[in-house]
Scaffold this active site. Structure first.
Site, mmCIF file in Angstrom:
data_model
loop_
_atom_site.group_PDB
_atom_site.id
_atom_site.type_symbol
_atom_site.label_atom_id
_atom_site.label_comp_id
_atom_site.label_asym_id
_atom_site.label_seq_id
_atom_site.Cartn_x
_atom_site.Cartn_y
_atom_site.Cartn_z
ATOM 1 N N CYS A 439 0.869 -1.150 0.000
ATOM 2 C CA CYS A 439 0.000 0.000 0.000
ATOM 3 C C CYS A 439 0.917 1.214 0.000
ATOM 4 C CB CYS A 439 -0.941 -0.024 1.200
ATOM 5 S SG CYS A 439 -2.313 1.153 1.024
ATOM 6 N N HIS A 598 -5.552 8.456 3.110
ATOM 7 C CA HIS A 598 -5.822 7.079 2.658
ATOM 8 C C HIS A 598 -7.333 6.863 2.656
ATOM 9 C CE1 HIS A 598 -5.767 2.705 2.456
ATOM 10 N NE2 HIS A 598 -4.462 2.743 2.223
#
Length: 678
Positions: A439, A598
């Protein structure tokens, strides 16, 4: 995404093929220097160099199709480049004169001349863009089991072939009209005398990105409108004897290009070099020096022009205007010199021998003036408007432009392959590692036994945290290098487990203790105030359903459960990273705070579905400027959670933060938290 932002994305992709053009220009320049009169006809070695260089220059369009398709693809995969090549072959073959004659059932000699110019840079870029968009959209599609062989990346070239049939059909009807319209326009321009010469030069440069400058050139250089500028000029004495060559008129559409090619563009190259970031100057110097040499010696300007025409279109418009002014001045003053190839030193030397050349040496004086003008104007515009010319972004050709990311949070280049091997060793070696993903700031690893992970070694390598989700799941917080390290870990081969250091044993899985926020003294200076990046409801970081965020291993901050689709920048700064699935981005504020936004939890698994970016990496943004757009209905239905953390990943560089928001917040308006300086 704005049009300018999209053009900058195209420009960065173009840096891949543009980087090959200086080599071509130098090869051709050497050939013309060896045989300046015969151009390879009188010397085999010269022909060898000229043909080697022209093999690249003559195929610029296909290089652009491949390079743009690759550079704009979401994962920089070779399949995207192949898609661009396939699309280019289909389109140019269908629009070639022979194919048009066959398809439209017309004699070959009646095929419009425009189709002889279909193989140009514009078509290459167009094919590259279409191919990249198709790749990004369909490279993950899974077909029914019976057709599974054609799923994913294999499907894209097939789809592209069919799309190019449609594009070719459209071009068959609109391309000749555009081409003929420009020819007619050129015939009107030539009646305006010196002013017309300047207008022609302006449009000559302006049309290069779309490859339509050939239409104007055919009017002024190749007798379409009875001007026949090149043959009359190069005919020299024969032109005078026949009465065709008229001093002061013949060559007026060429002479003013010499000051631009030989002096103006090298001045622009120097300005671009001086405006580059210090860490990028060495790379930019190589590109600019080669491009400037090619422009000065041979008059080949593509390496320089394509390096900034898309990333900074305003500079290219200025370049076109200055070219028009130069040609107008030379035509008005009757300073005449002609060229057969391009307006470089080789052709200027040859031109001095021609009886029709008039005060050609004044073009050198004019060129020196334009060198200064280009340098001053380009440097002022680049710095004032913060244009992303080569070297001013966080990566230059050979790094971001060719699909490689850079470590924006580090100060030194790292051996990523070596680092990746050490991380594989830290998680128990290749034998223990069963899956690798990333990620935006962390490695997401699947292992056989998480107790074999050497947490101490991982932290010595630079990791800020190691989270054992369960017996087979581990996440390592490594910062913005996560994706790059993960890619390298997939290719390092077999790596044994690292031996524990003296007195050190492999740790066993243990619950992560959640740190509690501490109150900040009011006397501490505020170095940054963040606003909410999305409209929604504030959620405490402790309540985020992801251990990496909840434990504050990624950084300190808060989260928001969004109720609106637009995600904005929480502060002014630079977008240093946007994950290729567009679900998260990293912002560096003016005071050095690194903010991670995020959107959702485990949304990386959606492979980009539900997200679209509105700006590109390297963009300077203001607080409240839109960065991402979400399909919230799709995401709420498919994401594990849409609770979205907004954290400062380098909070240890500061004394802490103060949460300012609770309950409902509005994107770009509600203060979220303050970061306090030490």
């Amino acid at each position: 995404m704005s049009i300018l932002g999209y053009l900058q994305r195209v420009g960065r992709a173009l840096m891949v093929p543009v980087a090959t053009l200086p080599a071509a220009a130098i090869l051709m320049g050497v050939g013309y220097w060896i045989d300046p009169v015969g151009w390879g006809g009188d010397n085999a070695l010269a022909a060898f160099f000229i043909k080697s260089g022209s093999a690249i220059i003559d195929n610029m369009s296909v290089l652009f199709a491949i390079g743009v398709a690759y550079g704009m693809s979401k994962d920089k995969d070779g399949a995207a480049a192949l898609t661009g090549f396939v699309g280019f072959l289909v389109l140019t073959t269908l629009c070639s004169p022979a194919a048009v004659s066959m398809i439209q059932k017309i004699p070959a000699d009646q095929v419009p001349a425009a189709f002889g110019k279909i193989n140009n840079q514009f078509v290459g870029i167009l094919v590259g863009i279409i191919s990249a968009e198709l790749y990004n959209r369909f490279s993950g599609v899974e077909l029914p089991k019976a057709l599974s062989f054609f799923s994913g990346r294999r499907l894209v070239p097939i789809l592209t072939s069919f799309v190019m049939i449609v594009v070719a059909f459209i071009l068959m009807y609109i391309w000749p009209m555009i081409f003929d319209g420009l020819v007619t326009f050129g015939e009107h321009i030539q009646k305006l005398g010196s002013v017309g010469a300047g207008v022609y030069a302006f449009f000559n440069r302006l049309l290069i990105p779309v490859g339509l400058h050939h239409a104007l050139n055919s009017v002024f250089w190749f007798d379409v409108a009875g001007i026949n500028d090149i043959p009359n000029f190069l005919g020299g004495a024969q032109s005078i004897e026949s009465g065709k060559g008229i001093v002061g008129i013949t060559g007026r559409y060429q002479a003013g290009f010499f000051p631009i090619m030989m002096f103006g563009l090298p001045g622009a190259a120097l300005a671009i070099y001086h405006c580059a970031r210090p860490e990028n100057k060495a790379k930019v110097l190589g590109i600019m020096m080669a491009g400037a040499f090619a422009a000065f010696f041979t008059g080949i300007t593509e390496p320089l022009e394509f390096s900034f025409m898309f990333v900074a279109p305003v500079l290219y418009v200025i370049h076109a205007i200055l070219t028009g002014i130069s040609v107008f001045i030379a035509a008005s003053m009757h300073w005449i010199a002609g060229f057969g190839f391009s307006a470089g030193l080789v052709d200027m030397v040859l031109s001095t021998r021609n009886p029709l050349a008039t005060q050609w040496y004044m073009l050198i004086v004019q060129g020196l003036v334009f060198f200064v003008i280009y340098y001053v104007v380009f440097r002022l515009v680049i710095t004032k408007f913060n244009l992303m010319t080569p070297g001013r972004e966080l990566a230059v050709a050979g790094s971001e432009a060719d699909g490689q990311d850079v470590n924006v949070s580090g100060t030194k280049e790292q051996d990523v392959t070596g680092l990746a091997r050490q991380y594989v060793a830290a998680v128990g070696g290749s034998d223990n590692l069963t899956g690798i993903d990333a990620c935006i700031t962390r490695l997401r690893l699947s292992v056989k036994d998480s107790s074999r992970v050497n947490e101490a070694l991982a932290k010595r390598l630079g990791a800020t945290g190691v989270i054992r989700l369960n017996k087979t799941g581990v996440q390592i917080i490594v910062g913005f290098m996560a994706e790059k390290i993960a890619d390298a870990m997939k290719t390092v081969g077999n790596v044994p487990a690292a031996a524990p250091a003296a007195g050190e044993t492999a740790p066993v899985a243990a619950p992560v203790q959640t740190a509690k926020p501490q109150a900040m003294p009011n006397t501490t200076a505020t170095i940054a105030t963040l606003v909410a990046p999305v409209t929604g409801e504030v959620v405490a970081l402790d309540d985020v359903p992801d251990e990496a965020f909840a434990s504050k291993a990624v950084g300190d901050g808060v989260a928001i459960k969004p109720t609106a689709k637009t995600v904005v920048s929480p502060a002014a700064g630079t977008i240093v990273k946007i994950f290729n699935t567009n679900h998260a981005f990293c912002l560096e504020t003016e005071n050095g705070a690194e903010i991670v936004v995020h959107m959702g939890i485990d949304t990386v698994a959606l492979n980009g579905q539900g997200f679209s970016r509105l700006v590109e990496e390297g963009a300077e943004v203001t607080a409240g400027q839109p960065v991402l757009e979400m399909d919230l209905d799709f995401l709420n239905a498919n994401a594990r959670s849409m609770i979205s953390p907004v954290v400062c990943s380098n909070i240890d560089d500061f004394s802490g933060l103060v949460i300012k928001a609770q309950g409902q917040v509005i994107a770009g308006q509600t203060p979220l938290y303050e970061i306090k300086g030490k």
